[in-house]
Every structure is written in structure tokens, then in C-alpha cells.
Design a protein around this motif. Structure first.
Motif, mmCIF file in Angstrom:
data_model
loop_
_atom_site.group_PDB
_atom_site.id
_atom_site.type_symbol
_atom_site.label_atom_id
_atom_site.label_comp_id
_atom_site.label_asym_id
_atom_site.label_seq_id
_atom_site.Cartn_x
_atom_site.Cartn_y
_atom_site.Cartn_z
ATOM 1 N N UNK A 106 0.839 -1.211 0.000
ATOM 2 C CA UNK A 106 0.000 0.000 0.000
ATOM 3 C C UNK A 106 0.867 1.250 0.000
ATOM 4 N N UNK A 107 1.928 1.267 0.862
ATOM 5 C CA UNK A 107 2.823 2.425 0.906
ATOM 6 C C UNK A 107 3.485 2.650 -0.478
ATOM 7 N N UNK A 108 3.891 1.555 -1.126
ATOM 8 C CA UNK A 108 4.526 1.666 -2.447
ATOM 9 C C UNK A 108 3.568 2.203 -3.497
ATOM 10 N N UNK A 109 2.319 1.714 -3.425
ATOM 11 C CA UNK A 109 1.329 2.172 -4.405
ATOM 12 C C UNK A 109 1.039 3.659 -4.238
ATOM 13 N N UNK A 110 0.907 4.116 -3.009
ATOM 14 C CA UNK A 110 0.623 5.534 -2.768
ATOM 15 C C UNK A 110 1.801 6.392 -3.217
ATOM 16 N N UNK A 111 2.987 5.902 -2.968
ATOM 17 C CA UNK A 111 4.183 6.662 -3.385
ATOM 18 C C UNK A 111 4.258 6.755 -4.918
ATOM 19 N N UNK A 112 3.864 5.683 -5.627
ATOM 20 C CA UNK A 112 3.905 5.713 -7.101
ATOM 21 C C UNK A 112 2.838 6.638 -7.678
ATOM 22 N N UNK A 113 1.773 6.860 -6.928
ATOM 23 C CA UNK A 113 0.694 7.724 -7.393
ATOM 24 C C UNK A 113 0.857 9.168 -6.924
ATOM 25 N N UNK A 114 2.004 9.461 -6.345
ATOM 26 C CA UNK A 114 2.225 10.780 -5.738
ATOM 27 C C UNK A 114 1.970 11.913 -6.759
ATOM 28 N N UNK A 115 2.446 11.739 -7.978
ATOM 29 C CA UNK A 115 2.329 12.825 -8.979
ATOM 30 C C UNK A 115 1.200 12.588 -9.965
ATOM 31 N N UNK A 126 -7.562 16.835 -5.008
ATOM 32 C CA UNK A 126 -8.657 16.302 -4.181
ATOM 33 C C UNK A 126 -8.565 14.793 -3.999
ATOM 34 N N UNK A 127 -8.215 14.095 -5.137
ATOM 35 C CA UNK A 127 -8.111 12.631 -5.039
ATOM 36 C C UNK A 127 -6.960 12.229 -4.131
ATOM 37 N N UNK A 128 -5.845 12.932 -4.271
ATOM 38 C CA UNK A 128 -4.679 12.623 -3.446
ATOM 39 C C UNK A 128 -5.005 12.831 -1.962
ATOM 40 N N UNK A 129 -5.791 13.875 -1.639
ATOM 41 C CA UNK A 129 -6.144 14.108 -0.237
ATOM 42 C C UNK A 129 -7.038 12.984 0.284
ATOM 43 N N UNK A 130 -7.965 12.524 -0.540
ATOM 44 C CA UNK A 130 -8.835 11.427 -0.116
ATOM 45 C C UNK A 130 -8.019 10.162 0.143
ATOM 46 N N UNK A 131 -7.040 9.891 -0.764
ATOM 47 C CA UNK A 131 -6.188 8.709 -0.575
ATOM 48 C C UNK A 131 -5.348 8.846 0.691
ATOM 49 N N UNK A 132 -4.786 10.056 0.927
ATOM 50 C CA UNK A 132 -3.965 10.261 2.133
ATOM 51 C C UNK A 132 -4.794 10.099 3.413
ATOM 52 N N UNK A 133 -6.030 10.583 3.370
ATOM 53 C CA UNK A 133 -6.893 10.419 4.562
ATOM 54 C C UNK A 133 -7.164 8.944 4.847
ATOM 55 N N UNK A 134 -7.479 8.208 3.789
ATOM 56 C CA UNK A 134 -7.717 6.769 3.976
ATOM 57 C C UNK A 134 -6.454 6.066 4.467
ATOM 58 N N UNK A 135 -5.299 6.504 3.924
ATOM 59 C CA UNK A 135 -4.037 5.908 4.337
ATOM 60 C C UNK A 135 -3.767 6.171 5.823
ATOM 61 N N UNK A 136 -4.093 7.380 6.269
ATOM 62 C CA UNK A 136 -3.868 7.714 7.686
ATOM 63 C C UNK A 136 -4.769 6.861 8.586
ATOM 64 N N UNK A 137 -6.033 6.723 8.163
ATOM 65 C CA UNK A 137 -6.955 5.886 8.950
ATOM 66 C C UNK A 137 -6.484 4.438 8.975
ATOM 67 N N UNK A 138 -6.013 3.976 7.836
ATOM 68 C CA UNK A 138 -5.511 2.592 7.749
ATOM 69 C C UNK A 138 -4.328 2.384 8.692
ATOM 70 N N UNK A 139 -3.355 3.282 8.644
ATOM 71 C CA UNK A 139 -2.171 3.141 9.502
ATOM 72 C C UNK A 139 -2.542 3.225 10.991
ATOM 73 N N UNK A 140 -3.464 4.125 11.342
ATOM 74 C CA UNK A 140 -3.891 4.257 12.744
ATOM 75 C C UNK A 140 -4.563 2.983 13.233
ATOM 76 N N UNK A 141 -5.440 2.427 12.404
ATOM 77 C CA UNK A 141 -6.139 1.195 12.811
ATOM 78 C C UNK A 141 -5.171 0.020 12.900
ATOM 79 N N UNK A 142 -4.162 -0.017 11.990
ATOM 80 C CA UNK A 142 -3.162 -1.083 12.051
ATOM 81 C C UNK A 142 -2.351 -0.992 13.337
#
Length: 438
Positions: free
Chosen positions: A144-153, A158-174
Motif C-alpha cells: 500500500x505504501x509503495x502504491x501511494x508513493x507511485x501515485x504521488x504525482x 482532491x483525489x490525493x487528499x482522499x487517498x492520504x486520509x484513507x491511508x492515515x486511517x488505515x495506519x492508525x487502525x493497524x
């Protein structure tokens, strides 16, 4: 004026007499009551035995102290077991609580993971297939971290912010799930440790309780009823130790011979006090002050003298076989001797004087044939006619004839009987011939 002064002195003297009588009665009755109670307590012990040996008051007291020491250890161990049980229960409750938190954390992680994967599949579907059950949480996070990093640019803001928010929730729950998992493991380990400690301390408690039972009956050979009676006596000792500031307890552990003497003295004083009170109310006059002090002392001393003569066998008022060393005197009989000696001190002293004069008269009393009225009562398994015949050379038929009072015993043989039986000649022989059978 002189009459008034005399009346005042009489009133003062009467008040002093009453106060003195009351003091004597209270003191002697208290001492006599405590001593009689202690004597009866010691007497009950003679009926009990352990390993075929009579129990003494000191053995009971030692058993009580040993039992108290063992009971103290059991109480402390029981408190320790109860404390560990409470801690174990807390550990179980904590383990259940952490397990519930872990289950909730797993649920939140599963939702956050699904949301994160659903979003990423829109952009990199080949990286996250539908079945990811064979991928560990650590590997999945790396993907997941690799995929988000590849989609950085590649993503718009707006889409990037939505992905980052989901990523933060995912990491917190993990992170929450991992922490909950660690807490579950620690709680389970603590619960196991408390269980092991509880089992160990409970075994020690059972062992301590077993030792208590062996304090009274170490060999397990005593009857159940005797064990219960010993427990009752130990409980009675615990009570009398607190009763009357421990006075009864101190008397109860006195040697029986000393206890008898104390009882005799108290009863002799009580008997003299009764005599003084009777004389005062009979005559209505106040004796001299010296009489108030000396009469109780005379009663106490006379009671001791009479008691000594009874124990020595010089005075015989009952079956002499019951006055030997093998059986202790009844405490009520001792009290009777003391009271009578104090109440009739003058008569008792005359009796003692007469016995002394007879005893010191010399050998003339025994220089005649007499009848063996008391010899037969003192024969036993260790004192037989055959043994006496072997020691004296006198044939058995002749000895039996004398013992059965079919013929009087010569003076020199009377002395042999007395030495052999360790008794006074006056106890064994009499001048009165036996009465013929009707």
C-alpha cells in the motif's frame, strides 16, 4: 459523755469487724473458687490420654501454643491465597477486557483496510487482487505504501487528499490492532502466572491445614471423641486465659500439689472466718483485734498440718488406698479438710497432738500380738503373699492365716509387714479381734 464515746468505739469496732469479715470472705471465696475450678480442669485431663499416656495441663498448654502457631501460619497462608485469587480474578477480567478491545480494533482495521484497497484498486488494480488472505499485514502495508508513493504525482489534489486520509486511517487502525494484540498477549501471560501462583500457594495451604490435624494426633491413632475433647479443652484454655485477667489460667497451670496446698490454706482461712463470724453474731461482742488477725492464720496453719498428716497416712478418714500417690485427692475432699480444720482449729490441734503423743510414745504400743485388719487391702500384683514368704522365710499357710485374721500377728512380724508394705503399723493392725460371722 463516756457513754457516747463508748458507743462510738463500739460502732467503729463493729464496722471494722464487718469490713474485715467481708474482706476475708471475698478473698478466700475467690481463691477457693478459682483453685477448685483449676483442680477440676486438671482432673478432667486425667480421663484423656494420647499414645496411652495421661495428658497433663502443661501438655495441653503446649498443644495450644503449637496449635496457635500453626493456626497463625494457616491464617497468613489463607490470606495470601485469597489475595492471589483476587489478583487472578483481576487478571482474568483484564484479559477479557483486552480481548474485547482487540476484537474491536480488528474490526476497525478490517474496515479501514477494505476502504484503502477499494480506493487503490481504482488506480492500480493489478497490484491488489480480490483475494489477499495470503498476504501478511506487514507485506500488505508495504504494498500500500509503495502504491501511494507511485501515485504521488499522478493524482489530482482532491483525489490525493482522499487517498492520504484513507491511508492515515488505515495506519492508525493497524497500529491500534498491533497494540491491542500485544496487550492481549501480556494479559494472557499475567493470567497464567497468577493461576500458577494460586495453585502453588493453595497446595501450601492444604499442607499447613494437614499439619494442624497432626498437632493433636500425630500418629492418627486417637479416637475421634478424644480429639474433640482435647480441642474443647484447648478452647477452654483460650477462654480462661482472658477470664478474670488471666487469674484462673495462672492457677490452672500450677502443679497439682501446689494447687492443693493453696486450696487447703484458702479453705482453712475460710473456715476460721466462718467461726469468727459465728462467734460475733452469737455473743454480740467484738473480739480483740489480735483475735481477728490470728484466728484466720491459725486456721490456715492447722489446715496445712492436718493435710500433711492425711497425705502421710497418719490420719485416716477414708479408704487409705485412695490416699496413695497413684491417685490424687479429690479437690472437694481437700476443701472439706481445710474448712473443718479452720472451723475447728482447737479440735484439730488436739487430734494432731494426740497422734503425735501416740507416735512418740516408743515401742511399747507394738510389743503385743495384734490382728492384721488392714494388710489384705494393701496386697497387690507386686505385693503378694508368696513374695513376702520368700523374703521372710515364713510359710505361706501361716501368712494367710494372719492376713485372714484367723490368728493374731506377733510384734516382730508386724514390723516386717509395715516395712514391706511401706505403711504405718497402726494402719495395718488393731487390738480388736474380728467379729465372728453371724
Amino acid at each position: 459523755m463516756g457513754v457516747t464515746s463508748t458507743s462510738k468505739r463500739s460502732a467503729i469496732g463493729a464496722a471494722f469487724a464487718v469490713a474485715w469479715f467481708v474482706s476475708l470472705f471475698v478473698v478466700t471465696i475467690v481463691v477457693a473458687t478459682v483453685t477448685l475450678s483449676a483442680s477440676q480442669l486438671q482432673g478432667r485431663l486425667l480421663a484423656l490420654s494420647r499414645a496411652d499416656l495421661p495428658l497433663s495441663v502443661w501438655q495441653i498448654e503446649r498443644l495450644r501454643k503449637d496449635l496457635n502457631a500453626q493456626q497463625g501460619g494457616v491464617t497468613a497462608q489463607s490470606a495470601k491465597v485469597e489475595s492471589i485469587r483476587i489478583e487472578r480474578d483481576k487478571a482474568v477480567a483484564h484479559s477479557q477486557e483486552t480481548q474485547a478491545k482487540y476484537s474491536a480494533a480488528v474490526g476497525r482495521y478490517s474496515i479501514a483496510k477494505d476502504d484503502m484497497l477499494s480506493k487503490l484498486r481504482n488506480f492500480v488494480p493489478l497490484s491488489f487482487p480480490d483475494d489477499i488472505s495470503n498476504i501478511s499485514d506487514q507485506d500488505l502495508r508495504a504494498k500500500i505504501d509503495g502504491a501511494i508513493e507511485s501515485l504521488e504525482t499522478a493524482l489530482r489534489a482532491p483525489t490525493k487528499k482522499a487517498v492520504d486520509d484513507l491511508h492515515y486511517i488505515y495506519l492508525s487502525s493497524l497500529r491500534e490492532k498491533n497494540e491491542a494484540s500485544q496487550a492481549v498477549q501480556e494479559a494472557a501471560l499475567a493470567m497464567v502466572n497468577e493461576e500458577d501462583s494460586l495453585d502453588s500457594e493453595s497446595a501450601l495451604l492444604v499442607e499447613a491445614e494437614t499439619k494442624i490435624a497432626k498437632v493433636i494426633d500425630p500418629d492418627g491413632t486417637m479416637k475421634r471423641g478424644d480429639v474433640v475433647r482435647i480441642y474443647d479443652l484447648i478452647s477452654e484454655f483460650a477462654f480462661i486465659e482472658r477470664f478474670t485477667l488471666g487469674t484462673l489460667y495462672r492457677f490452672a497451670i500450677l502443679p497439682s500439689e501446689f494447687l492443693s496446698i493453696v486450696l487447703v490454706v484458702a479453705m482453712g482461712t475460710l473456715g476460721s472466718t466462718v467461726q469468727l463470724t459465728y462467734e460475733y453474731y452469737r455473743d454480740g461482742t467484738i473480739p480483740k483485734s489480735s483475735h481477728f488477725l490470728l484466728r484466720p492464720m491459725l486456721g490456715a496453719i492447722t489446715a496445712i498440718v492436718v493435710f500433711v498428716l492425711l497425705k502421710a497416712g497418719v490420719l485416716v478418714v477414708t479408704d487409705s488406698a485412695k490416699l496413695g500417690e497413684a491417685a490424687p485427692l479429690n479437690p472437694f475432699f481437700i476443701a472439706f479438710v481445710g474448712i473443718v480444720s479452720g472451723l475447728l482449729s482447737e479440735n484439730a490441734l488436739e487430734t494432731v497432738r494426740g497422734v503425735g503423743q501416740t507416735w512418740l510414745r516408743g515401742g511399747t504400743v507394738e510389743q503385743r500380738q495384734r490382728w492384721a485388719s488392714g494388710v489384705k487391702a494393701h496386697l497387690s500384683e507386686t505385693k503378694t503373699i508368696a513374695e513376702l514368704s520368700a523374703k521372710t522365710g515364713i510359710d505361706v499357710p501361716t501368712l494367710e492365716k494372719w492376713i485372714e485374721q484367723q490368728a493374731p500377728v506377733p510384734p516382730d512380724v508386724q514390723k516386717l509387714f509395715a516395712v514391706w508394705l511401706d505403711k504405718d503399723v497402726r494402719t495395718l493392725f488393731t487390738d480388736m479381734p474380728p467379729q465372728p460371722a453371724a
